[in-house]
Design a protein around this motif. Sequence first.
Motif, PDB file in Angstrom:
ATOM      1  N   GLN A  32       0.827  -1.212   0.000  1.00 18.96           N
ATOM      2  CA  GLN A  32       0.000   0.000   0.000  1.00 18.96           C
ATOM      3  C   GLN A  32       0.860   1.260   0.000  1.00 18.96           C
ATOM      4  OE1 GLN A  32      -3.201   0.046   2.785  1.00 18.96           O
ATOM      5  NE2 GLN A  32      -4.352  -1.433   1.586  1.00 18.96           N
ATOM      6  N   LYS A  33       1.981   1.233   0.678  1.00 14.31           N
ATOM      7  CA  LYS A  33       2.881   2.394   0.688  1.00 14.31           C
ATOM      8  C   LYS A  33       3.441   2.643  -0.707  1.00 14.31           C
ATOM      9  CE  LYS A  33       6.912   4.173   3.080  1.00 14.31           C
ATOM     10  NZ  LYS A  33       8.180   3.903   2.445  1.00 14.31           N
ATOM     11  N   ASP A  34       3.856   1.585  -1.390  1.00 11.81           N
ATOM     12  CA  ASP A  34       4.356   1.725  -2.757  1.00 11.81           C
ATOM     13  C   ASP A  34       3.267   2.215  -3.700  1.00 11.81           C
ATOM     14  OD1 ASP A  34       6.832   0.880  -1.892  1.00 11.81           O
ATOM     15  OD2 ASP A  34       6.570  -1.188  -2.606  1.00 11.81           O
ATOM     16  N   THR A  35       2.042   1.764  -3.485  1.00 12.31           N
ATOM     17  CA  THR A  35       0.919   2.223  -4.301  1.00 12.31           C
ATOM     18  C   THR A  35       0.681   3.718  -4.090  1.00 12.31           C
ATOM     19  OG1 THR A  35      -0.092   0.036  -4.162  1.00 12.31           O
ATOM     20  CG2 THR A  35      -1.517   1.850  -4.818  1.00 12.31           C
ATOM     21  N   LEU A  36       0.737   4.160  -2.845  1.00 10.72           N
ATOM     22  CA  LEU A  36       0.570   5.596  -2.572  1.00 10.72           C
ATOM     23  C   LEU A  36       1.690   6.415  -3.198  1.00 10.72           C
ATOM     24  CD1 LEU A  36      -0.675   5.658   1.116  1.00 10.72           C
ATOM     25  CD2 LEU A  36      -1.903   6.409  -0.901  1.00 10.72           C
ATOM     26  N   ASP A  37       2.920   5.903  -3.156  1.00 13.72           N
ATOM     27  CA  ASP A  37       4.030   6.609  -3.803  1.00 13.72           C
ATOM     28  C   ASP A  37       3.813   6.708  -5.312  1.00 13.72           C
ATOM     29  OD1 ASP A  37       5.286   6.951  -1.370  1.00 13.72           O
ATOM     30  OD2 ASP A  37       6.625   5.214  -1.619  1.00 13.72           O
ATOM     31  N   THR A  41       3.266  10.050  -7.696  1.00 12.93           N
ATOM     32  CA  THR A  41       3.988  10.321  -8.943  1.00 12.93           C
ATOM     33  C   THR A  41       3.022  10.749 -10.041  1.00 12.93           C
ATOM     34  OG1 THR A  41       5.602   8.631  -8.324  1.00 12.93           O
ATOM     35  CG2 THR A  41       5.585   9.321 -10.616  1.00 12.93           C
ATOM     36  N   TYR A  42       1.879  10.056 -10.141  1.00 10.55           N
ATOM     37  CA  TYR A  42       0.862  10.456 -11.117  1.00 10.55           C
ATOM     38  C   TYR A  42       0.344  11.861 -10.816  1.00 10.55           C
ATOM     39  CZ  TYR A  42       0.251   6.035 -13.611  1.00 10.55           C
ATOM     40  OH  TYR A  42       0.429   4.931 -14.416  1.00 10.55           O
ATOM     41  N   ALA A  43       0.129  12.158  -9.544  1.00 11.98           N
ATOM     42  CA  ALA A  43      -0.381  13.485  -9.167  1.00 11.98           C
ATOM     43  C   ALA A  43       0.640  14.573  -9.486  1.00 11.98           C
ATOM     44  CB  ALA A  43      -0.732  13.509  -7.684  1.00 11.98           C
ATOM     45  N   ALA A  44       1.909  14.282  -9.293  1.00 11.07           N
ATOM     46  CA  ALA A  44       2.952  15.272  -9.596  1.00 11.07           C
ATOM     47  C   ALA A  44       3.009  15.570 -11.091  1.00 11.07           C
ATOM     48  CB  ALA A  44       4.305  14.775  -9.107  1.00 11.07           C
ATOM     49  N   LYS A  45       2.726  14.594 -11.924  1.00 15.60           N
ATOM     50  CA  LYS A  45       2.714  14.784 -13.369  1.00 15.60           C
ATOM     51  C   LYS A  45       1.404  15.401 -13.852  1.00 15.60           C
ATOM     52  CE  LYS A  45       5.708  10.879 -14.496  1.00 15.60           C
ATOM     53  NZ  LYS A  45       5.776   9.602 -15.191  1.00 15.60           N
ATOM     54  N   GLY A  46       0.405  15.446 -12.981  1.00 11.14           N
ATOM     55  CA  GLY A  46      -0.895  15.988 -13.358  1.00 11.14           C
ATOM     56  C   GLY A  46      -1.764  14.994 -14.109  1.00 11.14           C
ATOM     57  N   GLU A  48      -4.189  11.384 -14.248  1.00  8.81           N
ATOM     58  CA  GLU A  48      -5.131  10.602 -13.452  1.00  8.81           C
ATOM     59  C   GLU A  48      -4.575   9.184 -13.302  1.00  8.81           C
ATOM     60  OE1 GLU A  48      -8.514  10.008 -11.244  1.00  8.81           O
ATOM     61  OE2 GLU A  48      -7.921  11.887 -12.189  1.00  8.81           O
ATOM     62  N   PRO A  49      -4.489   8.657 -12.061  1.00 10.72           N
ATOM     63  CA  PRO A  49      -3.983   7.283 -11.903  1.00 10.72           C
ATOM     64  C   PRO A  49      -4.985   6.263 -12.434  1.00 10.72           C
ATOM     65  CG  PRO A  49      -4.628   8.196  -9.784  1.00 10.72           C
ATOM     66  CD  PRO A  49      -4.760   9.294 -10.787  1.00 10.72           C
ATOM     67  N   GLU A  51      -7.515   3.140 -12.737  1.00  7.21           N
ATOM     68  CA  GLU A  51      -8.528   2.644 -11.804  1.00  7.21           C
ATOM     69  C   GLU A  51      -8.024   1.433 -11.019  1.00  7.21           C
ATOM     70  OE1 GLU A  51     -12.036   2.792  -9.776  1.00  7.21           O
ATOM     71  OE2 GLU A  51     -11.363   4.223 -11.296  1.00  7.21           O
ATOM     72  N   ALA A  52      -7.257   0.566 -11.677  1.00  7.55           N
ATOM     73  CA  ALA A  52      -6.740  -0.630 -11.005  1.00  7.55           C
ATOM     74  C   ALA A  52      -5.806  -0.255  -9.852  1.00  7.55           C
ATOM     75  CB  ALA A  52      -6.006  -1.517 -12.001  1.00  7.55           C
ATOM     76  N   LEU A  53      -5.079   0.823 -10.013  1.00 11.29           N
ATOM     77  CA  LEU A  53      -4.177   1.276  -8.957  1.00 11.29           C
ATOM     78  C   LEU A  53      -4.959   1.784  -7.754  1.00 11.29           C
ATOM     79  CD1 LEU A  53      -1.154   1.573  -8.496  1.00 11.29           C
ATOM     80  CD2 LEU A  53      -1.318   3.891  -9.371  1.00 11.29           C
ATOM     81  N   LEU A  54      -6.061   2.454  -8.005  1.00  7.34           N
ATOM     82  CA  LEU A  54      -6.893   2.948  -6.904  1.00  7.34           C
ATOM     83  C   LEU A  54      -7.599   1.808  -6.180  1.00  7.34           C
ATOM     84  CD1 LEU A  54      -8.408   6.110  -8.608  1.00  7.34           C
ATOM     85  CD2 LEU A  54      -6.558   6.014  -6.943  1.00  7.34           C
ATOM     86  N   LYS A  55      -7.908   0.733  -6.905  1.00 12.55           N
ATOM     87  CA  LYS A  55      -8.569  -0.417  -6.273  1.00 12.55           C
ATOM     88  C   LYS A  55      -7.650  -1.124  -5.283  1.00 12.55           C
ATOM     89  CE  LYS A  55     -12.127  -1.589  -9.537  1.00 12.55           C
ATOM     90  NZ  LYS A  55     -13.337  -1.870  -8.819  1.00 12.55           N
ATOM     91  N   VAL A  56      -6.345  -1.025  -5.501  1.00 18.49           N
ATOM     92  CA  VAL A  56      -5.403  -1.636  -4.567  1.00 18.49           C
ATOM     93  C   VAL A  56      -5.547  -0.998  -3.192  1.00 18.49           C
ATOM     94  CG1 VAL A  56      -2.948  -1.920  -4.043  1.00 18.49           C
ATOM     95  CG2 VAL A  56      -3.774  -2.320  -6.354  1.00 18.49           C
ATOM     96  N   LEU A  57      -5.831   0.296  -3.148  1.00 17.96           N
ATOM     97  CA  LEU A  57      -5.970   0.991  -1.865  1.00 17.96           C
ATOM     98  C   LEU A  57      -7.284   0.656  -1.160  1.00 17.96           C
ATOM     99  CD1 LEU A  57      -4.540   4.497  -2.716  1.00 17.96           C
ATOM    100  CD2 LEU A  57      -3.439   2.630  -1.498  1.00 17.96           C
ATOM    101  N   GLU A  58      -8.282   0.173  -1.894  1.00 17.25           N
ATOM    102  CA  GLU A  58      -9.553  -0.204  -1.275  1.00 17.25           C
ATOM    103  C   GLU A  58      -9.436  -1.496  -0.486  1.00 17.25           C
ATOM    104  OE1 GLU A  58     -12.525  -0.457  -4.257  1.00 17.25           O
ATOM    105  OE2 GLU A  58     -12.408   1.653  -4.789  1.00 17.25           O
ATOM    106  N   ARG A  59      -8.447  -2.306  -0.834  1.00 19.15           N
ATOM    107  CA  ARG A  59      -8.252  -3.585  -0.146  1.00 19.15           C
ATOM    108  C   ARG A  59      -7.770  -3.314   1.275  1.00 19.15           C
ATOM    109  NH1 ARG A  59      -3.648  -7.967  -1.623  1.00 19.15           N
ATOM    110  NH2 ARG A  59      -4.160  -9.409   0.034  1.00 19.15           N
ATOM    111  N   PRO A  60      -8.371  -3.965   2.270  1.00 18.55           N
ATOM    112  CA  PRO A  60      -7.924  -3.789   3.652  1.00 18.55           C
ATOM    113  C   PRO A  60      -6.465  -4.199   3.818  1.00 18.55           C
ATOM    114  CG  PRO A  60      -9.991  -4.992   3.589  1.00 18.55           C
ATOM    115  CD  PRO A  60      -9.523  -4.847   2.177  1.00 18.55           C
ATOM    116  N   ILE A  61      -5.761  -3.497   4.670  1.00 23.75           N
ATOM    117  CA  ILE A  61      -4.333  -3.760   4.822  1.00 23.75           C
ATOM    118  C   ILE A  61      -4.062  -5.132   5.422  1.00 23.75           C
ATOM    119  CG2 ILE A  61      -3.964  -2.794   7.121  1.00 23.75           C
ATOM    120  CD1 ILE A  61      -1.469  -1.398   5.832  1.00 23.75           C
TER     121      ILE A  61
END
Length: 136
Positions: A32-37, A41-46, A48-49, A51-61
């Motif tokens: 999850q930490k690597d996913t947030l990093d 990176t996507y946010a710094a480039k402006g 949109e990440p 959808e599959a990357l955002l779904k990783v964060l929905e999974r409970p830790i």
Amino acid sequence: MEDLFRSYWWLLFPLAWFIYGGFNSLLNYRRQKDTLDLIKTYAAKGQEPPEALLKVLERPIDADDDSWHSRRGEGSRMNDGNWFSVVLFGVMGVGFAYASWADIYGAGEAFLIVAFVLGALCLASLVSALMGRRRG
């Protein structure tokens, strides 16, 4: 030292399970930490990440497998595990109660304690199964 190992060898199993759980939690945290990093990176480039990357964060830790999302909405499948526990603890409790009554190996008191613990677990599983059924 050998006598100590001979007396407490069985403690290796709970210790190994504890270490496995800690290592699994560490790996899930790092994922999850690597996913947030990566999202940063996507946010710094402006951009949109994906959808599959955002779904990783929905999974409970603390999720153990990748099928957590398929079980989330299925109350009946989760309830089946509770009923399995009711039957398992009930049958084992009856077996240990019989062993206590028959005083197998001359350890009737020890078997009685185990029977009470398994009976309590059976009762707790029964309450969980019944309460889970009302919610679903």
